[in-house]
Design a protein around this motif. Sequence first.
Motif, mmCIF file in Angstrom:
data_model
loop_
_atom_site.group_PDB
_atom_site.id
_atom_site.type_symbol
_atom_site.label_atom_id
_atom_site.label_comp_id
_atom_site.label_asym_id
_atom_site.label_seq_id
_atom_site.Cartn_x
_atom_site.Cartn_y
_atom_site.Cartn_z
ATOM 1 N N LYS A 272 3.453 -15.578 -4.028
ATOM 2 C CA LYS A 272 3.588 -14.175 -3.631
ATOM 3 C C LYS A 272 2.949 -13.291 -4.692
ATOM 4 O O LYS A 272 3.077 -13.554 -5.891
ATOM 5 N N ILE A 273 2.257 -12.236 -4.261
ATOM 6 C CA ILE A 273 1.634 -11.304 -5.198
ATOM 7 C C ILE A 273 1.944 -9.873 -4.769
ATOM 8 O O ILE A 273 2.227 -9.606 -3.604
ATOM 9 N N ASN A 274 1.886 -8.976 -5.733
ATOM 10 C CA ASN A 274 1.999 -7.552 -5.437
ATOM 11 C C ASN A 274 0.625 -6.986 -5.114
ATOM 12 O O ASN A 274 -0.379 -7.395 -5.717
ATOM 13 N N LEU A 275 0.578 -6.063 -4.188
ATOM 14 C CA LEU A 275 -0.672 -5.436 -3.793
ATOM 15 C C LEU A 275 -0.815 -4.082 -4.477
ATOM 16 O O LEU A 275 0.158 -3.317 -4.563
ATOM 17 N N ASN A 276 -2.003 -3.809 -4.950
ATOM 18 C CA ASN A 276 -2.261 -2.513 -5.554
ATOM 19 C C ASN A 276 -2.219 -1.416 -4.500
ATOM 20 O O ASN A 276 -2.421 -1.674 -3.304
ATOM 21 N N TYR A 277 -1.970 -0.213 -4.943
ATOM 22 C CA TYR A 277 -1.871 0.939 -4.045
ATOM 23 C C TYR A 277 -3.129 1.044 -3.181
ATOM 24 O O TYR A 277 -4.249 1.075 -3.684
ATOM 25 N N GLY A 278 -2.936 1.055 -1.872
ATOM 26 C CA GLY A 278 -4.042 1.256 -0.942
ATOM 27 C C GLY A 278 -4.955 0.058 -0.741
ATOM 28 O O GLY A 278 -6.006 0.188 -0.096
ATOM 29 N N THR A 279 -4.558 -1.121 -1.266
ATOM 30 C CA THR A 279 -5.413 -2.308 -1.074
ATOM 31 C C THR A 279 -5.561 -2.643 0.400
ATOM 32 O O THR A 279 -6.666 -2.882 0.897
ATOM 33 N N ILE A 280 -4.440 -2.686 1.111
ATOM 34 C CA ILE A 280 -4.432 -2.947 2.553
ATOM 35 C C ILE A 280 -3.889 -1.713 3.254
ATOM 36 O O ILE A 280 -2.751 -1.299 2.996
ATOM 37 N N LEU A 281 -4.687 -1.119 4.116
ATOM 38 C CA LEU A 281 -4.264 0.055 4.867
ATOM 39 C C LEU A 281 -3.883 -0.370 6.273
ATOM 40 O O LEU A 281 -4.732 -0.826 7.052
#
Length: 365
Positions: A272-281
């Motif tokens: 599991k990973i954290n996504l940076n702000y706005g990586t996936i819209l």
Amino acid sequence: MANVPDDDTQSIVVGTGNDQIAIHLKQGPTNQSQSLLLTSILIEMGDIEIQIRRSTKATDEYKKEHILSTSSQSPSITFHNGDQEKKNKLEEKLNTNPSYWDYSVSYGPHMWGKIFPQIQCKKFQSPIRIYTEQCEYDPELAQHPFIFDVDENCCQTLENTGHSFQVTGKGHSHITGGPVHDEYQFLQFHMHWGTNDLEGAEHVIDGVRLPGELHIVTWNTSKYKTPQAAVASEQFDGIMVFGILITIVPSDNQEFNKLLELFSKITYKGEKINLNYGTILLKNLMPKDIQTYYTYDGSLTTPMCYESVRWIVFREKMGLSRRQLDQLRQLKCICKGDNVRNGSINQNFRPVMPLNGRIVYRSFH
């Protein structure tokens, strides 16, 4: 009768509509030292699907010895060391976790009713076959257009669940309209696919099964305090799931590529990973036309298959390339370090279920 070959798969279709029987035959790779190796048969009869798949073990044995294992062989002959270890690990997992399920022949959809006896009494299950001409047009759906308002920080984590990838988040989201009057909030999205390009979608539209289906799951914040309460409510207003069918296009889907580029970090189950702000819209994965859809009352398509879902299946599809679909099939259903050959998630869709008198509505003429 129509015979439609496609590379290593052949489909035989007899009849139309509910009287249609479709048999999909998929053969394995061949070379000079082996004849055709049939790896799967999918038989569709109205609301009933029967799938017969050759196990990975048998396919590996064939490739090594150029003979097919038979059910009369003893385990010492049928299993090599790696296969026996895989069998032992699975048995150990079942002993410690009696609710274990997957998409295999032994623990897949056709066995879920035995693993989870509660499922046996459920009547309004998903997915289903949808025939446009048999759907009832509801003019009120067009009078209450969907409002799908989500911020750029809605998708916050990416995880390999062992059954699919899953993107979750608790950013601001406000979803309402269409067939519902309550307010819903984004919970997660995931996807279903198959071993080849003739299967993978869970809903079958007008007799056609496409190679994949994306599910965006939202929960009713107006009536329930937690997503878990909404899911377990067994009320059709608990969860609203948006289904986006996948079709094959010549070039890559650039927006979906942003997701696939991260798959190397979640190859194995539990990663599991954290996504940076706005990586996936999330809004960029939605169809441009979100007002044209089918809708009906149904269930989750994975155990416990709670009947708490209002389904929205969009008519507009999402295009992915064959290369991108192949990338999905590289995800693993095993944990890193497990000494198991292959272990890829190459099929994770549930067969269609009986309609049992339900009405499917459509928002379009």
